[in-house]
Design an enzyme around this catalytic site. Structure first.
Site, PDB file in Angstrom:
ATOM      1  N   TYR A 172       0.845  -1.209   0.000  1.00 35.34           N
ATOM      2  CA  TYR A 172       0.000   0.000   0.000  1.00 35.34           C
ATOM      3  C   TYR A 172       0.876   1.253   0.000  1.00 35.34           C
ATOM      4  CZ  TYR A 172      -3.895   3.040   1.484  1.00 35.34           C
ATOM      5  OH  TYR A 172      -4.867   4.014   1.572  1.00 35.34           O
ATOM      6  N   PHE A 220     -14.594  -1.387  16.161  1.00 33.76           N
ATOM      7  CA  PHE A 220     -14.862  -1.174  17.591  1.00 33.76           C
ATOM      8  C   PHE A 220     -16.357  -0.913  17.831  1.00 33.76           C
ATOM      9  CE2 PHE A 220     -10.423   0.312  19.326  1.00 33.76           C
ATOM     10  CZ  PHE A 220      -9.892  -0.922  18.992  1.00 33.76           C
TER      11      PHE A 220
HETATM   12  N1  UDP Z   1      -6.517  -1.524  15.656  1.00 35.13           N
HETATM   13  C1  UDP Z   1      -6.814  -2.185  16.837  1.00 35.13           C
HETATM   14  N2  UDP Z   1      -7.788  -3.131  16.815  1.00 35.13           N
HETATM   15  C2  UDP Z   1      -8.504  -3.438  15.693  1.00 35.13           C
HETATM   16  C3  UDP Z   1      -8.217  -2.751  14.492  1.00 35.13           C
HETATM   17  C4  UDP Z   1      -7.204  -1.812  14.512  1.00 35.13           C
HETATM   18  O1  UDP Z   1      -6.198  -1.931  17.887  1.00 35.13           O
HETATM   19  O2  UDP Z   1      -9.391  -4.297  15.775  1.00 35.13           O
HETATM   20  C5  UDP Z   1      -5.464  -0.497  15.659  1.00 35.13           C
HETATM   21  C6  UDP Z   1      -4.389  -0.740  14.638  1.00 35.13           C
HETATM   22  O3  UDP Z   1      -3.389  -1.576  15.192  1.00 35.13           O
HETATM   23  C7  UDP Z   1      -3.885   0.645  14.342  1.00 35.13           C
HETATM   24  C8  UDP Z   1      -5.117   1.524  14.543  1.00 35.13           C
HETATM   25  O4  UDP Z   1      -6.052   0.732  15.292  1.00 35.13           O
HETATM   26  O5  UDP Z   1      -2.897   1.022  15.263  1.00 35.13           O
HETATM   27  C9  UDP Z   1      -5.775   1.970  13.267  1.00 35.13           C
HETATM   28  O6  UDP Z   1      -6.045   0.859  12.488  1.00 35.13           O
HETATM   29  P1  UDP Z   1      -6.797   0.903  11.106  1.00 35.13           P
HETATM   30  O7  UDP Z   1      -7.034  -0.518  10.701  1.00 35.13           O
HETATM   31  O8  UDP Z   1      -7.980   1.749  11.207  1.00 35.13           O
HETATM   32  O9  UDP Z   1      -5.817   1.558  10.027  1.00 35.13           O
HETATM   33  P2  UDP Z   1      -4.354   2.202  10.035  1.00 35.13           P
HETATM   34  O10 UDP Z   1      -4.458   3.532  10.648  1.00 35.13           O
HETATM   35  O11 UDP Z   1      -3.415   1.299  10.798  1.00 35.13           O
HETATM   36  O12 UDP Z   1      -3.987   2.268   8.605  1.00 35.13           O
END
Ligand code: UDP
Length: 337
Positions: A172, A220
């Site tokens: 990505y 969440f």
């Molecule tokens: N995250 C989490 N639990 C989940 C999904 C995501 O703790 O079930 C955390 C993930 O590790 C990251 C943040 O939430 O640090 C944001 O994740 P997202 O998948 O929204 O996208 P990113 O910002 O990493 O591209």
């Protein structure tokens, strides 16, 4: 939350239109790749409201027909199933190409790395080819991910990034970086008016919560409303800065609509930084959930912090985010604010 709910979108649409009151897309023909995705569908809807003719291209890899079904009968809306990583010619003059098509959820990076690379490299090249043929402007939706594990906060556009090309996010991050380079090459070699938006975490209605598509907020919320464990990756101290969809779409379309920004890259995001743990607690509070926190291993290369510097956006676009996380989350839960 997975379903489009057109009547409830009035607040969002009005909010975006207010932020674009000095920008005209009237009588423009606009091609939106990824037009049935989360951001693309909002963009198509607003552009129609602004009097544009909209061609929505989507292969439904992560976008959903549901998102644009309510626009299907609009006389100025055309929906085409097509993968932009393969050549496409609209066969008529377009004034603006908005290239949004790409899977964007980290959980998808494991499963579809080649498609992700193709949408942002070959797809960007094809979108640029259309813009060149029809002398259109191109808006490329890049990402905060091009900064990787950043070292400067808030992160300005001048920061060059710290990305692991070999890591799980490489497909990505590097594809978006290549996409930016493609845009600048067409700008320099062919004089194309290209604008690059670096999108920071955005959330809102129409975002998927299911399967590999779910980003942290819809996941969440879904877990909380079902009183299921909230899955915190790592210790939850990593941060993100969350931008509500109305602010994001306003920023993106201001970037396309304000004159004199050819060849510019601009961060579009909300600079208020949240830990993932605090986000989880807020969602539990707002939903009145009995969910408990469940700690899972941190995925590799998950950035420790993310927070945009938006000085350039404020100066060049006359834009800044307005919706607070608490209010945006309520809207996602279909509540008035
Ligand atoms: N995250 C989490 N639990 C989940 C999904 C995501 O703790 O079930 C955390 C993930 O590790 C990251 C943040 O939430 O640090 C944001 O994740 P997202 O998948 O929204 O996208 P990113 O910002 O990493 O591209």
């Amino acid at each position: 939350m997975n379903k489009t709910n057109p009547p409830s979108s009035n607040f969002e649409i009005q909010r975006i239109l207010t932020g674009l009151s000095d920008i005209s897309f009237n009588e423009h023909t606009i091609l939106v790749t990824g037009g049935s995705g989360f951001l693309g569908s909002w963009m198509c809807e607003v552009l129609l409201q602004k009097g544009a003719e909209v061609i929505c291209l989507d292969n439904y890899a992560s976008g959903r027909p549901d998102n644009t079904d309510h626009l299907k009968n609009h006389p100025k809306f055309t929906r085409i199933v097509h993968d932009i990583s393969k050549p496409y010619d609209p066969g008529r003059k377009v004034d603006l190409v908005c290239h949004l098509a790409s899977r964007a959820s980290p959980l998808e990076f494991d499963h579809y790395p080649i498609q992700i690379l193709k949408s942002n490299t070959l797809g960007t090249m094809n979108a640029l080819g259309i813009a060149r043929k029809y002398e259109a402007m191109l808006l490329f939706t890049s990402t905060s991910e091009i900064y990787g594990e950043a070292a400067i906060f808030p992160t300005p556009e001048t920061y060059r990034g710290n990305v692991n090309t070999l890591g799980i996010r490489g497909c990505y991050d590097e594809a978006k970086r290549a996409g930016e380079a493609f845009c600048m090459a067409y700008h320099r070699q062919h004089g194309l008016d290209v604008r690059i938006a670096r999108i920071f975490n955005t959330y809102g209605p129409r975002m998927r919560s299911d399967g590999h598509y779910g980003r942290v907020i819809p996941r969440f919320i879904d877990q909380a409303v079902h009183d299921a464990p909230i899955t915190i990756f790592g210790d939850g101290k990593q941060t993100r800065s969350f931008c509500y969809v109305t602010d994001q779409i306003t920023g993106l379309l201001r970037l396309a609509g304000v004159p004199g920004l050819a060849g510019e890259a601009v961060n579009i995001g909300n600079p208020v930084e949240w830990t993932i743990l605090d986000l989880a607690k807020l969602i539990i509070e707002l939903t009145g959930s009995d969910s408990e926190l469940s700690y899972l291993p941190m995925p590799p290369d998950d950035p420790t912090r993310r927070m945009p510097d938006i000085i350039k956006a404020k100066e060049k676009l006359g834009w800044e985010p307005e919706i607070k996380l608490r209010d945006g989350l309520k809207r996602m839960m279909n509540e008035e604010i």
